[in-house]
Design a protein around this motif. Sequence first.
Motif, PDB file in Angstrom:
ATOM      1  N   GLY A   1       0.800  -1.127  -0.070  1.00 23.80           N
ATOM      2  CA  GLY A   1      -0.036   0.027   0.007  1.00 23.80           C
ATOM      3  C   GLY A   1       0.916   1.224  -0.032  1.00 23.80           C
ATOM      4  N   GLY A   2       2.014   1.204   0.884  1.00 24.61           N
ATOM      5  CA  GLY A   2       2.862   2.539   0.854  1.00 24.61           C
ATOM      6  C   GLY A   2       3.496   2.609  -0.468  1.00 24.61           C
ATOM      7  N   LEU A   3       4.166   1.450  -1.168  1.00 20.30           N
ATOM      8  CA  LEU A   3       4.593   1.500  -2.639  1.00 20.30           C
ATOM      9  C   LEU A   3       3.752   2.141  -3.644  1.00 20.30           C
ATOM     10  N   TYR A   4       2.375   1.608  -3.482  1.00 19.65           N
ATOM     11  CA  TYR A   4       1.337   1.950  -4.346  1.00 19.65           C
ATOM     12  C   TYR A   4       1.409   3.313  -4.482  1.00 19.65           C
ATOM     13  N   MET A   5       1.230   3.974  -3.324  1.00 21.76           N
ATOM     14  CA  MET A   5       1.023   5.654  -2.929  1.00 21.76           C
ATOM     15  C   MET A   5       2.271   6.338  -3.734  1.00 21.76           C
ATOM     16  N   THR A   6       3.364   5.656  -3.489  1.00 23.78           N
ATOM     17  CA  THR A   6       4.625   6.266  -3.850  1.00 23.78           C
ATOM     18  C   THR A   6       4.580   6.182  -5.350  1.00 23.78           C
ATOM     19  N   LEU A   7       4.217   5.177  -5.885  1.00 26.45           N
ATOM     20  CA  LEU A   7       4.421   4.756  -7.448  1.00 26.45           C
ATOM     21  C   LEU A   7       3.324   5.970  -8.177  1.00 26.45           C
ATOM     22  N   ILE A   8       2.114   6.117  -7.375  1.00 30.37           N
ATOM     23  CA  ILE A   8       1.118   7.010  -8.074  1.00 30.37           C
ATOM     24  C   ILE A   8       1.748   8.257  -8.496  1.00 30.37           C
ATOM     25  N   ALA A   9       2.392   8.902  -7.148  1.00 33.52           N
ATOM     26  CA  ALA A   9       3.219  10.259  -7.071  1.00 33.52           C
ATOM     27  C   ALA A   9       4.208  10.186  -8.195  1.00 33.52           C
ATOM     28  N   MET A  10       4.995   9.237  -8.333  1.00 35.03           N
ATOM     29  CA  MET A  10       6.187   9.257  -9.163  1.00 35.03           C
ATOM     30  C   MET A  10       5.524   9.111 -10.839  1.00 35.03           C
TER      31      MET A  10
ATOM     32  N   LYS B   1      -3.278  -4.584  -6.769  1.00 35.66           N
ATOM     33  CA  LYS B   1      -3.385  -5.972  -6.563  1.00 35.66           C
ATOM     34  C   LYS B   1      -2.355  -6.407  -5.532  1.00 35.66           C
ATOM     35  N   ILE B   2      -1.383  -5.400  -5.365  1.00 33.51           N
ATOM     36  CA  ILE B   2      -0.529  -5.674  -4.235  1.00 33.51           C
ATOM     37  C   ILE B   2      -1.055  -5.734  -2.773  1.00 33.51           C
ATOM     38  N   MET B   3      -2.209  -4.884  -2.593  1.00 32.96           N
ATOM     39  CA  MET B   3      -2.779  -4.753  -1.664  1.00 32.96           C
ATOM     40  C   MET B   3      -3.665  -5.727  -1.243  1.00 32.96           C
ATOM     41  N   GLN B   4      -4.024  -6.808  -1.911  1.00 32.80           N
ATOM     42  CA  GLN B   4      -5.019  -7.652  -1.694  1.00 32.80           C
ATOM     43  C   GLN B   4      -4.394  -9.046  -1.053  1.00 32.80           C
ATOM     44  N   VAL B   5      -5.000  -9.180  -0.152  1.00 31.39           N
ATOM     45  CA  VAL B   5      -4.674 -10.820   0.319  1.00 31.39           C
ATOM     46  C   VAL B   5      -5.473 -12.000  -0.087  1.00 31.39           C
ATOM     47  N   LYS B   6      -6.613 -11.656  -0.077  1.00 28.85           N
ATOM     48  CA  LYS B   6      -7.487 -12.794  -0.583  1.00 28.85           C
ATOM     49  C   LYS B   6      -8.268 -12.277  -2.153  1.00 28.85           C
ATOM     50  N   THR B   7      -8.130 -13.270  -3.039  1.00 33.01           N
ATOM     51  CA  THR B   7      -8.520 -13.144  -4.376  1.00 33.01           C
ATOM     52  C   THR B   7     -10.062 -13.557  -4.710  1.00 33.01           C
ATOM     53  N   PRO B   8     -10.929 -12.631  -4.832  1.00 36.78           N
ATOM     54  CA  PRO B   8     -12.303 -13.198  -5.215  1.00 36.78           C
ATOM     55  C   PRO B   8     -12.381 -14.421  -6.359  1.00 36.78           C
ATOM     56  N   PHE B   9     -13.439 -15.104  -6.049  1.00 36.01           N
ATOM     57  CA  PHE B   9     -13.301 -16.341  -6.918  1.00 36.01           C
ATOM     58  C   PHE B   9     -13.503 -15.921  -8.545  1.00 36.01           C
ATOM     59  N   ASP B  10     -14.051 -14.948  -8.780  1.00 40.29           N
ATOM     60  CA  ASP B  10     -14.119 -14.891 -10.133  1.00 40.29           C
ATOM     61  C   ASP B  10     -13.199 -13.872 -10.764  1.00 40.29           C
ATOM     62  N   ASP B  11     -12.011 -13.904 -10.063  1.00 42.08           N
ATOM     63  CA  ASP B  11     -10.879 -13.012 -10.549  1.00 42.08           C
ATOM     64  C   ASP B  11     -10.071 -14.008 -11.547  1.00 42.08           C
TER      65      ASP B  11
ATOM     66  N   THR C   1      -7.407 -12.651 -13.170  1.00 35.92           N
ATOM     67  CA  THR C   1      -6.293 -11.651 -13.446  1.00 35.92           C
ATOM     68  C   THR C   1      -4.968 -12.477 -13.808  1.00 35.92           C
ATOM     69  N   PRO C   2      -4.348 -12.282 -14.708  1.00 31.25           N
ATOM     70  CA  PRO C   2      -2.971 -13.365 -15.104  1.00 31.25           C
ATOM     71  C   PRO C   2      -1.929 -12.993 -14.519  1.00 31.25           C
ATOM     72  N   TYR C   3      -1.829 -12.060 -13.469  1.00 34.89           N
ATOM     73  CA  TYR C   3      -0.784 -11.778 -12.664  1.00 34.89           C
ATOM     74  C   TYR C   3      -0.899 -11.759 -11.238  1.00 34.89           C
ATOM     75  N   GLY C   4      -0.062 -12.042 -10.374  1.00 36.69           N
ATOM     76  CA  GLY C   4      -0.146 -11.870  -9.010  1.00 36.69           C
ATOM     77  C   GLY C   4       0.101 -10.707  -8.534  1.00 36.69           C
ATOM     78  N   PRO C   5       0.235 -10.488  -6.956  1.00 38.57           N
ATOM     79  CA  PRO C   5       0.441  -9.166  -6.345  1.00 38.57           C
ATOM     80  C   PRO C   5       1.709  -8.550  -6.740  1.00 38.57           C
ATOM     81  N   TRP C   6       2.753  -9.316  -6.814  1.00 44.27           N
ATOM     82  CA  TRP C   6       4.145  -8.540  -7.295  1.00 44.27           C
ATOM     83  C   TRP C   6       4.239  -8.265  -8.809  1.00 44.27           C
ATOM     84  N   GLY C   7       3.419  -9.349  -9.570  1.00 39.36           N
ATOM     85  CA  GLY C   7       3.403  -8.926 -11.023  1.00 39.36           C
ATOM     86  C   GLY C   7       2.461  -7.559 -11.388  1.00 39.36           C
ATOM     87  N   GLY C   8       1.563  -7.659 -10.622  1.00 35.73           N
ATOM     88  CA  GLY C   8       0.838  -6.223 -10.819  1.00 35.73           C
ATOM     89  C   GLY C   8       1.654  -5.016 -10.343  1.00 35.73           C
TER      90      GLY C   8
END
Length: 256
Positions: A154-163, A213-223, A225-232
């Motif tokens: 979550g902290g990295l996400y906010m930083t990357l948005i700013a960058m 995606k990095i902020m998710q711990v559990k993935t919905p059943f209908d998800d 997405t072809p990548y995981g948290p670090w891939g996102g």
Amino acid sequence: MSSTRVLKSEWTKIRSVSSTVWTLGLAVVVTIALGLLISILSKNDYDKLSTEDKLTFDPTFISFAGMSLGQLAMIVFGVLVVSNEYSTGMIRTSLAAVPQRGKFLFSKVAVATALALVVGMATAFLAFFVGQSVLGTHRAHIGDPGVLRAVIGGGLYMTLIAMFSMGVAAMLRSPMLSLGILMPFFFLISNILGNVSATKKIGRFLPDQAGSKIMQVKTPFDDDTPYGPWGGLAIMVAWVVVALIGGYALLKKRDA
């Protein structure tokens, strides 16, 4: 001018402009406040959830619900850091003092990124602990599998948005034009592309959708997405790199 002096100069610029400081403070407040509100509502509605929804209930991600507004402030921060000098005309003085445009831009980005990272990490941890404090028996613990990764993410996400916003602002130079593009992009276009079935596969590769995606711990059943948290997160980093390279290329090519 030495790199150390350039970095100190950029720190002074950021610190002396009250609007940039206020936007960071606003990012902290709105992220935590909205996350708290959504956490309270989620706790109250938990018993009404279906069995499937209960299995994918993600208390960590819920506490980050305020990121949707917090990233707004981080976008404004990133844009102001870069484009303020253009709007005031100080860019000519800055480039005269630091003629190496790469050093000028990336010193500015480095200082602003370090500040955004500190604020982003503090916000993510505070939002998590505040949110979990009201979720009662449904809360997550920082030591649970995937939780610490999500909070740091979550902290990295906010930083990357700013960058990313800094890179776009470096390309466009105008604060109004930059915000006029970034705001609809993140709050309208991205949501539409990500929620319409015909464009969903495209939308999931946009920076905010991939990065969150990095902020998710559990993935919905209908998800599917072809990548995981670090891939996102890697996809989001790629967007940031492209934006900063574009900003540098145009800064080097154009007159001040």
